[in-house]
Motif scaffolding. Structure first.
Motif, PDB file in Angstrom:
ATOM      1  N   LEU A 141      56.125  58.570  74.589  1.00 12.09           N
ATOM      2  CA  LEU A 141      55.775  59.868  73.735  1.00 12.09           C
ATOM      3  C   LEU A 141      56.325  60.917  74.167  1.00 12.09           C
ATOM      4  O   LEU A 141      56.630  61.727  73.592  1.00 12.09           O
ATOM      5  CB  LEU A 141      54.068  59.518  73.709  1.00 12.09           C
ATOM      6  CG  LEU A 141      53.388  60.763  72.571  1.00 12.09           C
ATOM      7  CD1 LEU A 141      53.874  60.410  71.299  1.00 12.09           C
ATOM      8  CD2 LEU A 141      51.954  60.397  72.698  1.00 12.09           C
ATOM      9  N   ALA A 142      56.129  61.065  75.644  1.00 13.29           N
ATOM     10  CA  ALA A 142      56.544  62.186  76.281  1.00 13.29           C
ATOM     11  C   ALA A 142      57.715  62.576  76.013  1.00 13.29           C
ATOM     12  O   ALA A 142      58.462  63.748  75.784  1.00 13.29           O
ATOM     13  CB  ALA A 142      56.167  62.111  77.931  1.00 13.29           C
ATOM     14  N   LYS A 143      58.850  61.376  76.020  1.00  8.34           N
ATOM     15  CA  LYS A 143      60.152  61.723  75.811  1.00  8.34           C
ATOM     16  C   LYS A 143      60.564  62.222  74.340  1.00  8.34           C
ATOM     17  O   LYS A 143      61.604  62.935  74.007  1.00  8.34           O
ATOM     18  CB  LYS A 143      61.156  60.468  75.960  1.00  8.34           C
ATOM     19  CG  LYS A 143      61.075  59.958  77.489  1.00  8.34           C
ATOM     20  CD  LYS A 143      61.764  58.698  77.375  1.00  8.34           C
ATOM     21  CE  LYS A 143      61.532  57.981  78.916  1.00  8.34           C
ATOM     22  NZ  LYS A 143      61.989  56.519  78.838  1.00  8.34           N
ATOM     23  N   GLU A 157      58.810  71.381  76.125  1.00  7.97           N
ATOM     24  CA  GLU A 157      59.252  71.096  77.639  1.00  7.97           C
ATOM     25  C   GLU A 157      57.703  70.804  78.297  1.00  7.97           C
ATOM     26  O   GLU A 157      57.113  71.568  78.725  1.00  7.97           O
ATOM     27  CB  GLU A 157      60.025  71.958  78.520  1.00  7.97           C
ATOM     28  CG  GLU A 157      61.403  71.766  77.768  1.00  7.97           C
ATOM     29  CD  GLU A 157      62.263  72.923  78.691  1.00  7.97           C
ATOM     30  OE1 GLU A 157      61.676  73.530  79.685  1.00  7.97           O
ATOM     31  OE2 GLU A 157      63.439  72.850  78.615  1.00  7.97           O
ATOM     32  N   VAL A 158      57.218  69.470  78.072  1.00  5.54           N
ATOM     33  CA  VAL A 158      55.995  69.244  78.462  1.00  5.54           C
ATOM     34  C   VAL A 158      55.909  67.986  79.105  1.00  5.54           C
ATOM     35  O   VAL A 158      56.823  67.018  78.928  1.00  5.54           O
ATOM     36  CB  VAL A 158      54.960  69.001  77.355  1.00  5.54           C
ATOM     37  CG1 VAL A 158      54.981  70.498  76.659  1.00  5.54           C
ATOM     38  CG2 VAL A 158      55.358  68.004  76.429  1.00  5.54           C
ATOM     39  N   GLU A 171      50.755  69.145  80.468  1.00  6.60           N
ATOM     40  CA  GLU A 171      51.483  70.398  81.297  1.00  6.60           C
ATOM     41  C   GLU A 171      52.686  70.682  80.856  1.00  6.60           C
ATOM     42  O   GLU A 171      53.433  69.903  80.383  1.00  6.60           O
ATOM     43  CB  GLU A 171      50.968  70.390  82.698  1.00  6.60           C
ATOM     44  CG  GLU A 171      51.795  69.017  83.488  1.00  6.60           C
ATOM     45  CD  GLU A 171      51.160  68.773  84.704  1.00  6.60           C
ATOM     46  OE1 GLU A 171      50.099  69.106  85.206  1.00  6.60           O
ATOM     47  OE2 GLU A 171      52.159  68.262  85.845  1.00  6.60           O
ATOM     48  N   LYS A 172      53.281  71.766  81.392  1.00 11.45           N
ATOM     49  CA  LYS A 172      54.776  72.114  81.599  1.00 11.45           C
ATOM     50  C   LYS A 172      55.508  71.109  82.295  1.00 11.45           C
ATOM     51  O   LYS A 172      54.819  70.940  83.570  1.00 11.45           O
ATOM     52  CB  LYS A 172      54.984  73.600  81.814  1.00 11.45           C
ATOM     53  CG  LYS A 172      56.239  74.125  81.884  1.00 11.45           C
ATOM     54  CD  LYS A 172      56.504  75.562  81.846  1.00 11.45           C
ATOM     55  CE  LYS A 172      58.118  75.825  81.658  1.00 11.45           C
ATOM     56  NZ  LYS A 172      58.499  75.548  80.349  1.00 11.45           N
ATOM     57  N   GLY A 173      56.537  70.545  81.810  1.00 13.57           N
ATOM     58  CA  GLY A 173      57.257  69.480  82.645  1.00 13.57           C
ATOM     59  C   GLY A 173      58.395  69.094  81.682  1.00 13.57           C
ATOM     60  O   GLY A 173      58.976  69.627  80.880  1.00 13.57           O
ATOM     61  N   THR A 231      57.843  63.800  80.702  1.00 14.53           N
ATOM     62  CA  THR A 231      57.697  62.526  81.616  1.00 14.53           C
ATOM     63  C   THR A 231      56.011  62.384  81.575  1.00 14.53           C
ATOM     64  O   THR A 231      55.529  63.111  81.080  1.00 14.53           O
ATOM     65  CB  THR A 231      58.173  62.521  83.237  1.00 14.53           C
ATOM     66  OG1 THR A 231      57.315  63.772  83.623  1.00 14.53           O
ATOM     67  CG2 THR A 231      59.451  62.969  83.231  1.00 14.53           C
ATOM     68  N   ALA A 232      55.702  61.239  81.899  1.00 19.88           N
ATOM     69  CA  ALA A 232      54.217  61.066  82.142  1.00 19.88           C
ATOM     70  C   ALA A 232      53.679  60.313  83.313  1.00 19.88           C
ATOM     71  O   ALA A 232      54.593  59.397  83.968  1.00 19.88           O
ATOM     72  CB  ALA A 232      53.943  60.148  80.907  1.00 19.88           C
ATOM     73  N   ARG A 233      52.584  60.548  84.051  1.00 19.99           N
ATOM     74  CA  ARG A 233      52.215  59.907  85.277  1.00 19.99           C
ATOM     75  C   ARG A 233      50.859  59.813  85.221  1.00 19.99           C
ATOM     76  O   ARG A 233      50.120  60.346  84.518  1.00 19.99           O
ATOM     77  CB  ARG A 233      52.794  60.499  86.329  1.00 19.99           C
ATOM     78  CG  ARG A 233      52.143  61.883  86.240  1.00 19.99           C
ATOM     79  CD  ARG A 233      52.892  62.820  87.874  1.00 19.99           C
ATOM     80  NE  ARG A 233      52.105  64.107  87.636  1.00 19.99           N
ATOM     81  CZ  ARG A 233      51.121  64.385  88.596  1.00 19.99           C
ATOM     82  NH1 ARG A 233      50.513  63.365  89.200  1.00 19.99           N
ATOM     83  NH2 ARG A 233      50.764  65.609  88.553  1.00 19.99           N
ATOM     84  N   ILE A 234      50.497  58.861  86.057  1.00 19.28           N
ATOM     85  CA  ILE A 234      48.939  58.496  86.299  1.00 19.28           C
ATOM     86  C   ILE A 234      48.848  59.169  87.882  1.00 19.28           C
ATOM     87  O   ILE A 234      49.643  58.821  88.386  1.00 19.28           O
ATOM     88  CB  ILE A 234      48.673  57.257  86.149  1.00 19.28           C
ATOM     89  CG1 ILE A 234      48.852  56.659  84.622  1.00 19.28           C
ATOM     90  CG2 ILE A 234      46.876  56.991  86.621  1.00 19.28           C
ATOM     91  CD1 ILE A 234      48.480  55.257  84.517  1.00 19.28           C
TER      92      ILE A 234
END
Length: 330
Positions: free
Chosen positions: A211-213, A218-219, A290-292, A295-298
């Motif tokens: 989903l982030a991709k 730019e999040v 958040e701004k980024g 990508t996604a992370r836990i």
């Protein structure tokens, strides 16, 4: 994306279509049919679409089944699939049935939409909140239930869970997998959702990354909370399998992961639990946008929210779960 969106030649309409199928994972053929249908429809619901114009059913029966087994099991799977379709306000008008080494069940869902009927999953903004509408742990619950009859496997987890807790978790997982994400899809419009996906085979981390991709801005997504069916995190740790706390454990017919404006998220979680939508709908705030760089992370030590199975009481579970909560948390 979860569904294909095809602009039609006629008057600004789009054809939205999805297909999905898998092998049986619960013992009840009727419930398996319901779960398969809920799983197909979920790809439409992930785009905020609440209506489906047509469904097809894909079914293969196993060549190793006896004639009697085919005659009893096949109609039950078909009935479960049809009943779930009816609950979703649609109908199964056809499909294909074949003989195969394995049982396979799935289908196709199709709808013709106007632009305001679907939400493209690409508009998350910094400050949004991530909400999840079903607890994680379905794969763990289904496997643990199978291990009740496998002493070698059961002995690896019986120090952290009782047989009763596994049975309750299995029933909860089956109920959740058979629950349509239709209510959540409708509320995506009410609360101005910016993007969503459903959590299935890639686990919450894999689907969050996908989903982030897709995002235009730019999040990045950061997940802090993991709502998990009670005791499944302990089983995942004890067995050394699944990767539930790492977000890589596969789910089947999981919840929607929705990007909502911060000021709307708590109201979404409260509204979805309203009795006017029937029993069993839940939601939790699980992370932030958040701004980024898409990508996604836990986070390293996510907060595990132990979600009590329906039919369980707090006292039915070990004391270390006495602080378990199925309330939305921020």
């Amino acid at each position: 994306m979860d569904s294909c969106v095809i602009p039609l030649r006629h008057g600004g309409l789009s054809l939205v279509q999805t297909t999905d199928f898998f092998y049986p994972l619960v013992e009840d053929p009727y419930m398996m049919g319901r779960i398969a249908c809920a799983n197909v429809l979920s790809d439409l619901y992930a785009m905020g679409i609440t209506e489906c114009d047509n469904m097809l059913m894909l079914l293969s029966v196993s060549q190793s089944m006896t004639e009697e087994e085919r005659e009893k099991i096949t109609p039950l799977m078909i009935k479960g699939f049809r009943d779930a379709a009816e609950e979703g306000g649609t109908a199964v008008t056809g499909g294909q049935t074949v003989v195969n080494p394995w049982i396979i069940v799935g289908g196709v869902a199709t709808v013709v939409c106007q632009p305001n009927e679907f939400i493209m999953p690409d508009s998350a903004v910094v400050g949004d909140v991530l909400v999840l509408t079903k607890p994680l742990g379905t794969q763990v619950a289904v496997n643990a239930h199978q291990w009740l009859d496998n002493p070698e496997r059961w002995n690896k987890i019986n120090m952290v869970v009782s047989r009763e807790e596994v049975e309750l978790a299995y029933q909860e997982a089956m109920f959740n997998m058979a629950t349509l994400n239709r209510t959540a899809a409708g509320l995506m419009h009410t609360f101005n959702a910016h993007a969503a996906t459903d959590i299935t085979g890639f686990g919450i981390l894999g689907h969050s990354q996908n989903l982030a991709k897709q995002q235009r801005n730019e999040v990045s997504f950061v997940i802090h909370n993991l709502p998990i069916i009670a005791k499944m995190a302990a089983i995942s740790k004890a067995s050394g399998r699944f990767g539930l706390l790492q977000g890589t454990s596969a789910e089947t017919s999981g919840g929607l992961l929705i990007c909502l404006p911060r000021e709307q998220a708590a109201r979404f979680c409260s509204e979805i639990k309203s009795s006017k939508y029937g029993e069993g709908h839940q939601a939790w705030i699980v992370g932030i946008v958040e701004k980024g760089n898409r990508t996604a992370r836990i986070i390293d030590k996510p907060r595990v929210i132990e979600v009590l199975p329906r039919g369980a009481t707090a006292t039915a579970l070990a004391p270390d779960n006495s602080n378990a909560s199925s309330e939305p948390s921020s």
